[in-house]
Design an enzyme around this catalytic site. Structure first.
Site, PDB file in Angstrom:
ATOM      1  N   ASN A 146     -34.777 -80.240 -54.926  1.00 30.62           N
ATOM      2  CA  ASN A 146     -33.643 -79.312 -55.111  1.00 30.62           C
ATOM      3  C   ASN A 146     -34.005 -78.020 -55.836  1.00 30.62           C
ATOM      4  OD1 ASN A 146     -33.861 -80.810 -57.431  1.00 30.62           O
ATOM      5  ND2 ASN A 146     -31.668 -80.947 -57.797  1.00 30.62           N
TER       6      ASN A 146
ATOM      7  N   ALA B 194     -41.390 -84.053 -53.258  1.00 38.05           N
ATOM      8  CA  ALA B 194     -40.524 -84.607 -52.208  1.00 38.05           C
ATOM      9  C   ALA B 194     -41.107 -84.271 -50.836  1.00 38.05           C
ATOM     10  CB  ALA B 194     -39.125 -84.030 -52.350  1.00 38.05           C
ATOM     11  N   SER B 195     -40.906 -85.180 -49.893  1.00 37.69           N
ATOM     12  CA  SER B 195     -41.562 -85.056 -48.580  1.00 37.69           C
ATOM     13  C   SER B 195     -41.085 -83.860 -47.767  1.00 37.69           C
ATOM     14  CB  SER B 195     -41.328 -86.333 -47.773  1.00 37.69           C
ATOM     15  OG  SER B 195     -42.004 -87.391 -48.400  1.00 37.69           O
TER      16      SER B 195
ATOM     17  N   SER C  23     -33.545 -89.591 -57.939  1.00 34.81           N
ATOM     18  CA  SER C  23     -32.405 -90.507 -57.912  1.00 34.81           C
ATOM     19  C   SER C  23     -32.647 -91.721 -58.813  1.00 34.81           C
ATOM     20  CB  SER C  23     -32.169 -90.966 -56.484  1.00 34.81           C
ATOM     21  OG  SER C  23     -33.338 -91.615 -56.025  1.00 34.81           O
TER      22      SER C  23
ATOM     23  N   GLU D 253     -35.753 -88.186 -65.382  1.00 35.85           N
ATOM     24  CA  GLU D 253     -34.611 -87.257 -65.294  1.00 35.85           C
ATOM     25  C   GLU D 253     -33.889 -87.615 -63.999  1.00 35.85           C
ATOM     26  OE1 GLU D 253     -33.862 -85.368 -67.624  1.00 35.85           O
ATOM     27  OE2 GLU D 253     -35.677 -84.744 -68.654  1.00 35.85           O
ATOM     28  N   LEU D 254     -32.771 -88.307 -64.120  1.00 35.27           N
ATOM     29  CA  LEU D 254     -32.130 -88.845 -62.913  1.00 35.27           C
ATOM     30  C   LEU D 254     -30.835 -88.082 -62.599  1.00 35.27           C
ATOM     31  CD1 LEU D 254     -32.947 -92.582 -63.631  1.00 35.27           C
ATOM     32  CD2 LEU D 254     -34.337 -90.849 -62.494  1.00 35.27           C
TER      33      LEU D 254
ATOM     34  N   CYS E 274     -28.572 -81.542 -60.405  1.00 35.48           N
ATOM     35  CA  CYS E 274     -28.234 -82.699 -61.245  1.00 35.48           C
ATOM     36  C   CYS E 274     -27.247 -82.289 -62.335  1.00 35.48           C
ATOM     37  CB  CYS E 274     -29.489 -83.287 -61.857  1.00 35.48           C
ATOM     38  SG  CYS E 274     -30.472 -82.057 -62.709  1.00 35.48           S
TER      39      CYS E 274
ATOM     40  N   GLU F 151     -22.588 -89.794 -57.701  1.00 36.69           N
ATOM     41  CA  GLU F 151     -22.875 -88.365 -57.781  1.00 36.69           C
ATOM     42  C   GLU F 151     -22.567 -87.679 -56.444  1.00 36.69           C
ATOM     43  OE1 GLU F 151     -27.049 -87.603 -58.379  1.00 36.69           O
ATOM     44  OE2 GLU F 151     -26.624 -85.641 -59.236  1.00 36.69           O
TER      45      GLU F 151
HETATM   46  P1  NAP Z   1     -35.167 -89.063 -54.556  1.00 36.12           P
HETATM   47  O1  NAP Z   1     -34.949 -89.597 -53.211  1.00 36.12           O
HETATM   48  O2  NAP Z   1     -35.161 -89.988 -55.690  1.00 36.12           O
HETATM   49  O3  NAP Z   1     -36.543 -88.258 -54.489  1.00 36.12           O
HETATM   50  C1  NAP Z   1     -37.137 -87.701 -55.637  1.00 36.12           C
HETATM   51  C2  NAP Z   1     -38.632 -87.948 -55.581  1.00 36.12           C
HETATM   52  O4  NAP Z   1     -38.885 -89.342 -55.736  1.00 36.12           O
HETATM   53  C3  NAP Z   1     -39.274 -87.558 -54.254  1.00 36.12           C
HETATM   54  O5  NAP Z   1     -40.568 -87.081 -54.502  1.00 36.12           O
HETATM   55  C4  NAP Z   1     -39.317 -88.875 -53.508  1.00 36.12           C
HETATM   56  O6  NAP Z   1     -40.297 -88.902 -52.500  1.00 36.12           O
HETATM   57  C5  NAP Z   1     -39.643 -89.829 -54.628  1.00 36.12           C
HETATM   58  N1  NAP Z   1     -39.239 -91.205 -54.413  1.00 36.12           N
HETATM   59  C6  NAP Z   1     -38.132 -91.669 -53.758  1.00 36.12           C
HETATM   60  N2  NAP Z   1     -38.084 -93.012 -53.824  1.00 36.12           N
HETATM   61  C7  NAP Z   1     -39.177 -93.415 -54.527  1.00 36.12           C
HETATM   62  C8  NAP Z   1     -39.679 -94.686 -54.910  1.00 36.12           C
HETATM   63  N3  NAP Z   1     -39.046 -95.807 -54.610  1.00 36.12           N
HETATM   64  N4  NAP Z   1     -40.826 -94.728 -55.605  1.00 36.12           N
HETATM   65  C9  NAP Z   1     -41.474 -93.591 -55.936  1.00 36.12           C
HETATM   66  N5  NAP Z   1     -41.050 -92.371 -55.588  1.00 36.12           N
HETATM   67  C10 NAP Z   1     -39.902 -92.273 -54.899  1.00 36.12           C
HETATM   68  O7  NAP Z   1     -34.139 -87.956 -54.945  1.00 36.12           O
HETATM   69  P2  NAP Z   1     -33.375 -86.964 -54.005  1.00 36.12           P
HETATM   70  O8  NAP Z   1     -32.187 -87.653 -53.494  1.00 36.12           O
HETATM   71  O9  NAP Z   1     -34.303 -86.339 -53.037  1.00 36.12           O
HETATM   72  O10 NAP Z   1     -32.998 -85.858 -55.112  1.00 36.12           O
HETATM   73  C11 NAP Z   1     -31.779 -85.751 -55.662  1.00 36.12           C
HETATM   74  C12 NAP Z   1     -31.626 -86.590 -56.925  1.00 36.12           C
HETATM   75  O11 NAP Z   1     -32.421 -86.068 -57.964  1.00 36.12           O
HETATM   76  C13 NAP Z   1     -30.207 -86.512 -57.420  1.00 36.12           C
HETATM   77  O12 NAP Z   1     -29.762 -87.756 -57.883  1.00 36.12           O
HETATM   78  C14 NAP Z   1     -30.310 -85.540 -58.576  1.00 36.12           C
HETATM   79  O13 NAP Z   1     -29.298 -85.614 -59.513  1.00 36.12           O
HETATM   80  C15 NAP Z   1     -31.631 -85.884 -59.125  1.00 36.12           C
HETATM   81  N6  NAP Z   1     -32.126 -84.786 -59.939  1.00 36.12           N
HETATM   82  C16 NAP Z   1     -32.170 -84.952 -61.278  1.00 36.12           C
HETATM   83  C17 NAP Z   1     -32.589 -83.916 -62.095  1.00 36.12           C
HETATM   84  C18 NAP Z   1     -32.658 -84.057 -63.586  1.00 36.12           C
HETATM   85  O14 NAP Z   1     -33.319 -83.265 -64.214  1.00 36.12           O
HETATM   86  N7  NAP Z   1     -31.997 -85.012 -64.189  1.00 36.12           N
HETATM   87  C19 NAP Z   1     -32.971 -82.698 -61.518  1.00 36.12           C
HETATM   88  C20 NAP Z   1     -32.897 -82.579 -60.146  1.00 36.12           C
HETATM   89  C21 NAP Z   1     -32.475 -83.640 -59.359  1.00 36.12           C
HETATM   90  P3  NAP Z   1     -39.891 -88.746 -50.947  1.00 36.12           P
HETATM   91  O15 NAP Z   1     -39.303 -87.387 -50.802  1.00 36.12           O
HETATM   92  O16 NAP Z   1     -41.183 -88.903 -50.234  1.00 36.12           O
HETATM   93  O17 NAP Z   1     -38.904 -89.830 -50.660  1.00 36.12           O
END
Ligand code: NAP
Length: 462
Positions: free
Chosen positions: A137, A162-163, A213, A234-235, A268, A367
């Site tokens: 993001n 992220a991919s 996430s 940071e979720l 987030c 969310e």
């Molecule tokens: P996501 O699916 O969790 O992806 C984030 C990263 O984690 C990507 O590099 C992803 O790789 C990797 N990933 C996913 N599943 C994994 C697993 N089981 N094991 C290891 N790595 C894994 O998150 P998203 O949906 O793309 O992003 C949005 C989320 O991020 C939202 O919930 C948002 O609130 C949160 N976020 C939090 C913050 C903060 O600072 N608190 C900031 C920004 C975003 P792949 O792309 O290859 O799946």
């Protein structure tokens, strides 16, 4: 998810990448370990020079990298340029302040005598190779806010981005290499999320940070727990935006729109739940809905666009399901902007305001990662606070009141990593950033962030 650049405004796949083989990952682990052995011995002055050089390069590349981010994940070009500028600022911030933030700490002499020492100090030393798993993001900012402090502390970084943002990920590796950081100090791994666990289990990796996430956080934290390795998570967040009667309602409504739809609503720390005191509810709702209804959805490359597409088809579908669930359970649609037909293919989602939210609706607990606002009517300050805290998350919070006692009440009782009064949450290098509850643990940015991946070494001298 395939590792590919797919333009969210058109749905077209522009470039695909083969994930790195096991041998290619091994090569990079060897390089990272070798790099750390030398790089940890460099002084702050040298690291600061390199970081300043990287900031200069990033400034020079701003227009190109901004277009790339917009192409890969759909944020508006204006927002992408601002993100690149913010990254360069944070790099300089850490380059200049790391020596003070990580200076030796000297306990008061009387205390050390009591501990049997003539002298004692705490030295902040780097941990080693840190794996960063990052989301799409804010494809530059999320990485820089890890990398700038980590590299200034003497750590080296491995990035699993992220991919859907592989080209931005490769750009980041080039940026640090181009600035003169020794080979292996900052490397990108083009790997799937399924390959993360093996890298994290590797003994050459000391620690991990993940932004993303809850599911991804849980998975990385459980592997790291099993290996007894430090993590920062940071979720997600579903930040409340509370409006109380003393607030400037017109200003609150104006800022509320930006707080909700920044980054096409995919932040987030975007405000997601708008909790408004009944005395000012109608006034706020009217002003807020009017402003949301005036937003322009369109090509994110155009300067006139307020909101571009969502980054992935999945994200758009998930958001649609949250809204449908709320409607089925009785939520009212206060407004839903029309997506212009000429936009065609692409993952557009219309900015939407829902009211009449109840605890049974998924949007109350989950969310909403896109431009959808949930509006609540609160009967009192206590009720507003109760609604604000009725969430599994606890990232940040925004409260509009000019009454000092009301502010103090939120400082004392809000379940969140931050509370912003009469403004919206925004990250800044000087301010700690992170959450409680399902929003994760640990802090990024500020002195707290740079010390997360340090070994606070006690030195005791008889
Ligand atoms: P996501 O699916 O969790 O992806 C984030 C990263 O984690 C990507 O590099 C992803 O790789 C990797 N990933 C996913 N599943 C994994 C697993 N089981 N094991 C290891 N790595 C894994 O998150 P998203 O949906 O793309 O992003 C949005 C989320 O991020 C939202 O919930 C948002 O609130 C949160 N976020 C939090 C913050 C903060 O600072 N608190 C900031 C920004 C975003 P792949 O792309 O290859 O799946």
């Amino acid at each position: 998810m395939a590792i590919a650049t797919v333009n969210p405004a058109t749905g077209q796949t522009l470039r695909t990448f083969e994930p790195y083989s096991a041998a290619a990952v091994e090569e990079r682990l060897v390089r990272a370990e070798q790099a750390f052995a030398q790089y940890r011995l460099t002084d702050f002055a040298r690291r600061g020079q390199l970081m300043h050089r990287a900031a200069e390069l990033l400034d020079a590349d701003r227009a190109t990298i901004a277009r790339l981010m917009t192409t890969e994940m759909g944020k508006t070009l204006t927002a992408a340029r601002a993100e690149a500028a913010k990254c360069a600022k944070a790099m300089r911030w850490y380059a200049d302040r790391a020596p003070a933030l990580l200076a030796d700490e000297h306990p008061a002499p009387v205390d050390v005598t009591d501990a049997g020492a003539s002298r004692a100090l705490v030295r902040y030393r780097p941990l080693g190779v840190v794996l960063a798993v990052m989301p799409w993001n804010f494809p530059l900012w999320q990485v820089i806010r890890f990398a700038a402090p980590a590299l200034m502390a003497g750590n080296v970084g491995l990035l699993k981005h992220a991919s859907n943002v592989p080209q931005t990920a490769l750009y980041l590796e080039d940026l640090f290499r181009g600035a003169g950081f020794p080979e292996g100090c900052f490397q990108t791994l083009l790997i799937s999320s399924a390959a993360v666990a093996d890298v994290l289990r590797d003994p050459r990796v000391a620690a991990a940070t993940l932004t993303g996430s809850e599911g991804a956080g849980r998975s990385v934290a459980s592997v790291a727990g099993d290996e007894v390795k430090k993590t920062v998570l940071e979720l997600g967040g579903s930040d409340p935006f509370v409006v109380l009667p003393s607030a400037d309602i017109a200003e609150a409504a104006r800022i509320a729109v930006t707080a909700r739809v920044q980054n096409n609503g995919q932040s987030c720390i975007a405000a997601k739940r708008f909790i408004v005191h009944e005395q000012v509810y109608d006034e706020f709702r009217t002003a807020f809905v009017e402003r949301i209804a005036a937003l322009r959805i369109g090509d994110p490359m155009q300067e006139s666009t307020d909101i571009g597409p969502l980054a992935t088809a999945q994200g758009r579908d998930d958001l649609g399901e949250l809204v449908a669930d709320a409607q089925a359970l009785g939520a009212r649609v206060e407004c839903q902007v029309e997506v212009p037909a000429e936009l065609g293919e692409g993952w557009w989602y219309p900015p939407t305001v829902l009211s009449g939210i109840t605890g049974r609706m998924r949007i109350h607990r989950e969310e909403a990662f896109g431009p959808v606002a949930a509006l609540y009517r609160a009967e009192s300050l206590d009720h507003a606070l109760e609604l604000a805290n009725d969430s599994p998350f606890g990232l940040s919070s925004n409260v509009w009141t000019t009454e000092p006692e009301e502010q103090e009440r939120f400082v004392r009782d809000i379940q969140a990593g931050a509370v912003y009064f009469n403004g919206m949450t925004a990250s800044h290098p000087a301010l700690p950033f992170g959450g409680v509850r399902r929003s994760g643990y640990g802090r990024e940015l500020s002195g707290h962030g740079i010390r997360e991946f340090c070994n606070a070494t006690t030195v005791w001298i008889a």
